[in-house]
Design a protein around this motif. Sequence first.
Motif, PDB file in Angstrom:
ATOM      1  N   VAL A 284      11.579   0.206 -27.512  1.00  0.00           N
ATOM      2  CA  VAL A 284      11.606   1.180 -28.597  1.00  0.00           C
ATOM      3  C   VAL A 284      10.652   2.329 -28.285  1.00  0.00           C
ATOM      4  CG1 VAL A 284      11.202   1.548 -31.049  1.00  0.00           C
ATOM      5  CG2 VAL A 284      12.213  -0.594 -30.267  1.00  0.00           C
ATOM      6  N   VAL A 285       9.460   2.002 -27.823  1.00  0.00           N
ATOM      7  CA  VAL A 285       8.473   3.030 -27.475  1.00  0.00           C
ATOM      8  C   VAL A 285       9.037   3.967 -26.407  1.00  0.00           C
ATOM      9  CG1 VAL A 285       6.223   3.425 -26.381  1.00  0.00           C
ATOM     10  CG2 VAL A 285       6.470   1.639 -28.127  1.00  0.00           C
ATOM     11  N   ALA A 286       9.654   3.395 -25.379  1.00  0.00           N
ATOM     12  CA  ALA A 286      10.207   4.204 -24.296  1.00  0.00           C
ATOM     13  C   ALA A 286      11.343   5.091 -24.778  1.00  0.00           C
ATOM     14  CB  ALA A 286      10.692   3.291 -23.166  1.00  0.00           C
ATOM     15  N   ALA A 287      12.210   4.554 -25.635  1.00  0.00           N
ATOM     16  CA  ALA A 287      13.344   5.328 -26.145  1.00  0.00           C
ATOM     17  C   ALA A 287      12.869   6.501 -27.000  1.00  0.00           C
ATOM     18  CB  ALA A 287      14.263   4.429 -26.962  1.00  0.00           C
ATOM     19  N   LEU A 288      11.898   6.259 -27.867  1.00  0.00           N
ATOM     20  CA  LEU A 288      11.383   7.326 -28.720  1.00  0.00           C
ATOM     21  C   LEU A 288      10.639   8.377 -27.905  1.00  0.00           C
ATOM     22  CD1 LEU A 288      10.235   5.187 -31.772  1.00  0.00           C
ATOM     23  CD2 LEU A 288      12.176   6.757 -31.669  1.00  0.00           C
ATOM     24  N   SER A 289       9.967   7.938 -26.850  1.00  0.00           N
ATOM     25  CA  SER A 289       9.302   8.888 -25.955  1.00  0.00           C
ATOM     26  C   SER A 289      10.328   9.801 -25.287  1.00  0.00           C
ATOM     27  CB  SER A 289       8.500   8.129 -24.894  1.00  0.00           C
ATOM     28  OG  SER A 289       7.900   9.017 -23.974  1.00  0.00           O
ATOM     29  N   ARG A 290      11.441   9.232 -24.837  1.00  0.00           N
ATOM     30  CA  ARG A 290      12.501  10.041 -24.225  1.00  0.00           C
ATOM     31  C   ARG A 290      13.068  11.036 -25.228  1.00  0.00           C
ATOM     32  NH1 ARG A 290      14.068   4.955 -22.129  1.00  0.00           N
ATOM     33  NH2 ARG A 290      15.729   4.790 -23.686  1.00  0.00           N
ATOM     34  N   MET A 291      13.271  10.595 -26.474  1.00  0.00           N
ATOM     35  CA  MET A 291      13.816  11.478 -27.502  1.00  0.00           C
ATOM     36  C   MET A 291      12.853  12.624 -27.815  1.00  0.00           C
ATOM     37  SD  MET A 291      15.632   8.864 -30.184  1.00  0.00           S
ATOM     38  CE  MET A 291      16.179   7.276 -29.599  1.00  0.00           C
ATOM     39  N   SER A 292      11.571  12.335 -27.813  1.00  0.00           N
ATOM     40  CA  SER A 292      10.579  13.387 -28.053  1.00  0.00           C
ATOM     41  C   SER A 292      10.570  14.383 -26.898  1.00  0.00           C
ATOM     42  CB  SER A 292       9.187  12.775 -28.234  1.00  0.00           C
ATOM     43  OG  SER A 292       9.126  11.993 -29.406  1.00  0.00           O
ATOM     44  N   GLN A 293      10.644  13.872 -25.681  1.00  0.00           N
ATOM     45  CA  GLN A 293      10.628  14.747 -24.510  1.00  0.00           C
ATOM     46  C   GLN A 293      11.869  15.629 -24.446  1.00  0.00           C
ATOM     47  OE1 GLN A 293      10.026  12.185 -21.096  1.00  0.00           O
ATOM     48  NE2 GLN A 293       8.045  11.443 -21.874  1.00  0.00           N
ATOM     49  N   SER A 294      12.985  15.116 -24.958  1.00  0.00           N
ATOM     50  CA  SER A 294      14.228  15.901 -24.935  1.00  0.00           C
ATOM     51  C   SER A 294      14.332  16.865 -26.110  1.00  0.00           C
ATOM     52  CB  SER A 294      15.437  14.959 -24.945  1.00  0.00           C
ATOM     53  OG  SER A 294      15.546  14.289 -26.199  1.00  0.00           O
ATOM     54  N   GLY A 295      13.370  16.793 -27.038  1.00  0.00           N
ATOM     55  CA  GLY A 295      13.364  17.722 -28.166  1.00  0.00           C
ATOM     56  C   GLY A 295      14.045  17.215 -29.414  1.00  0.00           C
ATOM     57  N   GLU A 296      14.518  15.946 -29.405  1.00  0.00           N
ATOM     58  CA  GLU A 296      15.155  15.406 -30.597  1.00  0.00           C
ATOM     59  C   GLU A 296      14.155  15.218 -31.734  1.00  0.00           C
ATOM     60  OE1 GLU A 296      18.076  12.171 -30.088  1.00  0.00           O
ATOM     61  OE2 GLU A 296      17.774  12.438 -27.928  1.00  0.00           O
ATOM     62  N   TYR A 297      12.917  14.914 -31.371  1.00  0.00           N
ATOM     63  CA  TYR A 297      11.851  14.747 -32.356  1.00  0.00           C
ATOM     64  C   TYR A 297      10.612  15.495 -31.902  1.00  0.00           C
ATOM     65  CZ  TYR A 297      14.648  10.936 -34.283  1.00  0.00           C
ATOM     66  OH  TYR A 297      15.666  10.211 -34.837  1.00  0.00           O
ATOM     67  N   PRO A 298       9.895  16.127 -32.844  1.00  0.00           N
ATOM     68  CA  PRO A 298       8.613  16.742 -32.475  1.00  0.00           C
ATOM     69  C   PRO A 298       7.561  15.668 -32.227  1.00  0.00           C
ATOM     70  CG  PRO A 298       8.964  16.901 -34.839  1.00  0.00           C
ATOM     71  CD  PRO A 298      10.220  16.316 -34.258  1.00  0.00           C
ATOM     72  N   SER A 299       6.515  16.041 -31.531  1.00  0.00           N
ATOM     73  CA  SER A 299       5.410  15.108 -31.288  1.00  0.00           C
ATOM     74  C   SER A 299       4.092  15.874 -31.405  1.00  0.00           C
ATOM     75  CB  SER A 299       5.542  14.464 -29.909  1.00  0.00           C
ATOM     76  OG  SER A 299       4.547  13.484 -29.698  1.00  0.00           O
TER      77      SER A 299
END
Length: 303
Positions: A284-299
Amino acid sequence: MNKPVLIIMAAGMGSRYGGLKQMDPVGAHGELILDYSLFDARRAGFERAVIVIKKENEQAFREVLGDRVSRHMHIDYAYQDLLDVPEGYSIPEGRKKPWGTGHAIYAARKLVDAPFCAINADDFYGYNAFKLCYDHLCSLKDDGDVTMVGYLLKNTLSESGSVARGVCTLDETGALLDLTERTHIIPSVDGPLMTEDTVTYTRLSEDTVVSMNMWGFPAAMMRAIEEGFPKFLADVVPANPEKAEYYLPMVVDTQLRAGKAKVTVLTTPDKWYGVTYAADKQQVVAALSRMSQSGEYPSPLWG
């Protein structure tokens, strides 16, 4: 019509996970899966959420979520308590835990008088699921107009062990005909396999639609949940007083069979993420990190 409300069921402890997994950070800045659900719900249109918790965990939830969410959404808390039963009913000797997901929604009955979406706190559903549910709730046709957001089985499996899934049978229009709880499904090189005895396995299609407990209900469903709870306590509990649970799909099935509801299944192609087992967390951590890096979620998520 009052604006749709999000109800988040967060009172479970997660026995297979080994702790209060709802409070376990998965984001780079300490975000919980719950944060991502609230974030996605807010951008889908939800302005208010009711989080159903155990009373003793309230301080922990308030400290972790803090002001970062309440600045963007109105948050209320409801308390799921074993003792919260209708007048005239007593708690069976030996009973330790509350009464299940239907009872979790029952706990929010005094706070919700509007169409509502119900979800689990420890599941990552994705933005599209919330948008599908919110838009449906904004265009309800009648008091029996229920929706369920479905997922493809292949997008919901865990590499860490077996999972339980509600396997759906749909008609040609996408309406739900039957929802069968399968308690032991595993991935394999030949596709998903299910068993009830851990001896005989049956293959399932990867594209089987399953329920991940995301439901959209008209306000009238809250009354149906209230009315069905005493019947459950009287008819079901005596046979299994320590473990019987008032499941939300049980209420839906009762309404469906009585002709009082029609369930439209809206299927999302997105991948579901969850932490059924402690070993699932890193995925889950890895998937959310990928989504943040792709711009799907801000960080950080809330800015």
